[in-house]
Write an enzyme that holds these catalytic residues in place. Structure first.
Site, mmCIF file in Angstrom:
data_model
loop_
_atom_site.group_PDB
_atom_site.id
_atom_site.type_symbol
_atom_site.label_atom_id
_atom_site.label_comp_id
_atom_site.label_asym_id
_atom_site.label_seq_id
_atom_site.Cartn_x
_atom_site.Cartn_y
_atom_site.Cartn_z
ATOM 1 N N SER A 68 -44.328 18.683 18.438
ATOM 2 C CA SER A 68 -43.069 18.211 17.837
ATOM 3 C C SER A 68 -42.498 16.944 18.434
ATOM 4 C CB SER A 68 -42.013 19.322 17.895
ATOM 5 O OG SER A 68 -42.314 20.328 16.958
ATOM 6 N N THR A 69 -43.106 16.415 19.488
ATOM 7 C CA THR A 69 -42.719 15.067 19.903
ATOM 8 C C THR A 69 -42.971 14.088 18.770
ATOM 9 O OG1 THR A 69 -43.103 15.575 22.240
ATOM 10 C CG2 THR A 69 -43.160 13.262 21.633
#
Length: 378
Positions: free
Chosen positions: A67-68
């Site tokens: 999710s970065t």
């Protein structure tokens, strides 16, 4: 002492020490980077790219950062908003008419960016392959009713946010989010980050190493149950990221491949008022938009207190990631993280192949961030 490669300004020697400790204790392979005033003051890597520890983590090793990736997709939306091509307060249906179905005509682009749209997962059962089928993933969300009143509270949109924001970007520009990012962001900045990975890069990928399955009762088991309850459709697991289908697909909330250098290089633009290393992507006002608070409180899916701005988590009492108020951040499942400090004009990133913990990171990345701030105050 674990061998660390790369460069690190003397002032930031604590970051090198933090990465070395992490590699000795928990990590298999990892990278850390700090950009200050748009320039790299830390660019380090070490360990191994494979679980068997037969292949060293090289300067150009990349890994799925989960999710970065969301910070990259959100940055694309902020760029379009700054250009006047996208209005963040506008209804999504202005750009994506089909999205107005099932009572969503007042859902705004800001709701998508802040996880408050009420679409944290798919209601309709979908096969894993739907994650690689853009039309299937987005049309199912367009037809779906919100699970709560949009804008009233956040509920982390772990996978869906990327398809939702990505489809708005596609409707506005005619290009997929991966293409727009490559041409308008990564390309101009010379950043080695990819949303949709071409085959010629496969040999550089460090496969993700799943965290051990939790046993017994405790926080780890509770986190695993939360993941399954909210995000079990389509079925997937950490090992999904190691498949060719995942790498090729554009999964704009969780499928980005890069390293700490490339993550920090891209996000340094936001930390520096829209320009870094001679490349301007946003105005200063366009950068400030990220700090507009959209929600604050206990996230109904993650079960922890969070504040969201435009696509990023916000620094605050709930998540004190920085001593400076004008700071935003996000991280990836298993440990990767990026912190963007608009006050200090600093960006800190950490990526790794061995996953630990849950969805909100762990002490490894936080150790890198703390060491960077300690250097600033020294």
């Amino acid at each position: 002492m674990t061998l660390i490669d790369g460069r690190c300004d003397d002032r930031f020697g604590g970051v090198r020490e933090a990465l070395a400790r992490s590699l000795e204790r928990d990590d298999v392979g990892a990278s850390a980077a700090v950009y200050l005033d748009g320039e790299a003051v830390v660019d380090l890597w070490g360990g191994h790219a494979d679980e068997a520890r037969t292949r060293p983590w090289e300067r150009d090793t990349i890994v799925n950062v989960w999710s970065t990736t969301k910070t990259m997709t959100a940055l694309c939306a902020l760029i379009l908003a700054d250009r006047g091509e996208l209005e963040l307060s506008a209804p999504v249906a202005r750009y994506w008419p089909e999205f107005a179905a099932a009572g969503k005509e007042r859902v705004t682009v800001a709701h998508l960016l802040s996880h408050t749209a009420g679409l944290p997962s798919w209601e309709k059962p979908l096969p894993t392959e739907a994650l690689y089928d853009w039309e299937a993933a987005t049309s199912a969300l367009a037809a779906q009713a919100p699970a709560w009143e949009p804008g009233t509270e956040s509920g982390y949109h772990a996978f869906t946010q990327g398809y939702l924001v990505g489809e708005v970007i596609r409707r506005v520009t005619g290009a997929s989010v991966g293409t727009f990012f490559a041409e308008q962001v990564a390309g101009p900045l010379g950043a080695d980050f990819h949303i949709g990975l071409a085959p010629e890069h496969d040999h550089r990928v460090a496969p993700v190493i799943p965290a051990p399955m939790p046993t017994g009762e405790g926080p780890a088991m509770a986190a695993a149950r939360t993941l399954l309850r909210h995000y079990g459709n389509p079925a997937f697991g950490p090992e999904t990221a190691n498949t060719t289908a995942w790498r090729r697909a554009e999964v704009p909330a969780a499928g980005g491949h890069g390293n700490a250098r490339s993550v920090a290089a891209v996000q340094s633009v936001l930390a520096c008022g829209g320009e870094a290393r001679g490349v301007r992507l946003l105005s200063e006002a366009g950068c400030e938009a990220v700090l507009r608070e959209q929600s604050r409180g206990r996230d109904r899916c993650l079960g922890v207190p969070l504040a969201f701005g435009m696509g990023y988590g916000l620094n605050g009492a709930e998540t004190p990631i920085s001593p400076n108020p004008r700071t935003c951040f996000w991280g990836g499942w298993g440990g990767s993280v990026v912190v963007v400090d608009l006050d200090a004009r600093m960006t800190v990133a950490y990526t790794m192949n061995r996953m630990l913990g849950g969805t909100l990171g762990d002490d490894r990345g936080i150790g890198i961030v703390l060491a960077a701030y300690a250097a600033l105050s020294s």
